[in-house]
Design a protein around this motif. Structure first.
Motif, mmCIF file in Angstrom:
data_model
loop_
_atom_site.group_PDB
_atom_site.id
_atom_site.type_symbol
_atom_site.label_atom_id
_atom_site.label_comp_id
_atom_site.label_asym_id
_atom_site.label_seq_id
_atom_site.Cartn_x
_atom_site.Cartn_y
_atom_site.Cartn_z
ATOM 1 N N ARG A 35 2.660 0.769 3.675
ATOM 2 C CA ARG A 35 1.332 1.357 3.752
ATOM 3 C C ARG A 35 0.684 1.512 2.371
ATOM 4 N NH1 ARG A 35 -1.011 5.344 7.696
ATOM 5 N NH2 ARG A 35 0.739 4.753 9.004
ATOM 6 N N GLU A 36 1.406 2.111 1.430
ATOM 7 C CA GLU A 36 0.799 2.415 0.124
ATOM 8 C C GLU A 36 0.676 1.162 -0.746
ATOM 9 O OE1 GLU A 36 -0.489 5.320 -0.410
ATOM 10 O OE2 GLU A 36 0.290 6.057 1.503
ATOM 11 N N ASN A 37 1.700 0.299 -0.691
ATOM 12 C CA ASN A 37 1.745 -0.830 -1.621
ATOM 13 C C ASN A 37 0.954 -2.037 -1.156
ATOM 14 O OD1 ASN A 37 3.425 0.563 -3.328
ATOM 15 N ND2 ASN A 37 5.257 -0.084 -2.211
ATOM 16 N N LEU A 38 0.755 -2.149 0.172
ATOM 17 C CA LEU A 38 0.112 -3.362 0.666
ATOM 18 C C LEU A 38 -1.059 -3.059 1.593
ATOM 19 C CD1 LEU A 38 0.194 -6.414 0.648
ATOM 20 C CD2 LEU A 38 1.855 -6.361 2.476
ATOM 21 N N PHE A 39 -0.845 -2.193 2.581
ATOM 22 C CA PHE A 39 -1.846 -1.990 3.633
ATOM 23 C C PHE A 39 -3.156 -1.441 3.034
ATOM 24 C CE2 PHE A 39 -2.262 -0.291 8.269
ATOM 25 C CZ PHE A 39 -3.244 -1.217 8.493
ATOM 26 N N LEU A 40 -3.068 -0.310 2.327
ATOM 27 C CA LEU A 40 -4.286 0.305 1.796
ATOM 28 C C LEU A 40 -4.951 -0.575 0.728
ATOM 29 C CD1 LEU A 40 -3.160 4.046 1.786
ATOM 30 C CD2 LEU A 40 -4.337 2.743 3.562
ATOM 31 N N PRO A 41 -4.185 -1.162 -0.227
ATOM 32 C CA PRO A 41 -4.840 -2.066 -1.181
ATOM 33 C C PRO A 41 -5.504 -3.262 -0.502
ATOM 34 C CG PRO A 41 -2.628 -1.518 -1.936
ATOM 35 C CD PRO A 41 -2.755 -0.952 -0.561
#
Lengths: 197, 197
Positions: A35-41
């Motif tokens: 979520r933090e490393n790929l989804f949101l970016p």
């Protein structure tokens, strides 16, 4: 039982080229895991592109500005236009960073099967550019298929009235290829267009 | 020369499973072409999932609510828990819509190579659930690999202290398969586990 939001996302992802339902599911699960490393970016990057990227009013390239950075660049020669089928082909040419002229994106090629006529393509603006930009040469970088050749012939007939050199990419054996693995059409073509040493 | 926003997006898309730089470029161009029908709805769907989907506090499934709709459902039997490696496997089981019990997502399997130890997996919460939910049977639906079997053995040893039946999915020849195309391991296994008719 994956929740409606997830199912809707899987369905949309599976509509992307080269993806099916199974890979779409894997991608969505992967996004949820990272979520933090790929989804949101990724969401942010998509929003930036959706908000900022436009089609260049001159050549049809995608960029954050219009005219695009190639059309606006003073380092690129004005006298040569390279005609490509699609922005993907423009990117392919730019990755070589050998061509120093400008581009024109047709937005497709003529196709009797798919019902693509000259009116569907970005041809009139190309003809307008030739006078306006004092173009000396038009390079046709179209696919080496039957439809690509038909489109090239059509463009040559339309460009006849202008004082402009028209050329096309050389066809032959690609670099590093074994003759044994080439198809007969390519071999015949390479033989016909042989170059004196 | 594709604009920094586009390059950043291509890079992020190429990090998704089963995609490389070339397919990422194709996907981004496709999104730009289908802005209204695909790009904007996709961004919205991704935002919905990112905002609303959480991990179920009981079983580890993804859903918009926690406990998830399976854990919260009164139609699902409480006495049986199906242990799966991943949410993807839970979805696969649910697509059959044959199993009427509840699930427990391990979040991986033991692996000496990848350094996955029992502490990395969702095992303690599973043991807690057995007493709390009055579980009668635990079905191990783990991959039919060496690591999957090692994980199954480990779980059996941990479940020994509870009064609970432990079973695993049957192994053998998949439906519709030709014997000629099966590997020897599967054939041997299917022969060993033959069923009287």
């Amino acid at each position: 039982m994956a929740g409606q939001d997830i199912e809707k996302l899987v369905k949309l992802v599976s509509k992307l080229p080269s993806l099916g339902t199974r890979s779409a599911r894997r991608i969505v699960l992967n996004l949820l895991k990272k979520r933090e490393n790929l989804f949101l970016p990724l969401i942010e990057a998509m929003q930036n592109v959706a908000n900022n990227v436009k089609t260049c009013e001159i050549c049809g390239n995608y960029d954050t500005c219009s005219p695009c950075s190639i059309c606006a660049s003073e380092l690129r020669e004005n006298g040569t236009i390279c005609v490509v089928q699609d922005v993907a082909d423009l990117w392919a040419m730019e990755r070589v960073s050998f061509f120093k002229g400008k581009y024109h994106v047709l937005g497709g090629i003529l196709s009797a099967l798919d019902g693509v006529t000259p009116e569907d393509l970005n041809i009139e603006p190309l003809l307008e550019r030739i006078g306006k930009e004092n173009v000396k040469e038009v390079i046709l970088a179209l696919p080496a298929t039957v439809d690509g050749q038909i489109t090239a012939h059509y463009l040559v007939s339309r460009l006849k009235d202008f004082e402009v050199k028209v050329s096309t990419l050389a066809q032959g054996i690609p670099m590093g290829a074994e003759l044994d693995y080439m198809d007969e059409g390519t071999l015949q073509l390479a033989l016909n267009s042989r170059k004196a040493l």
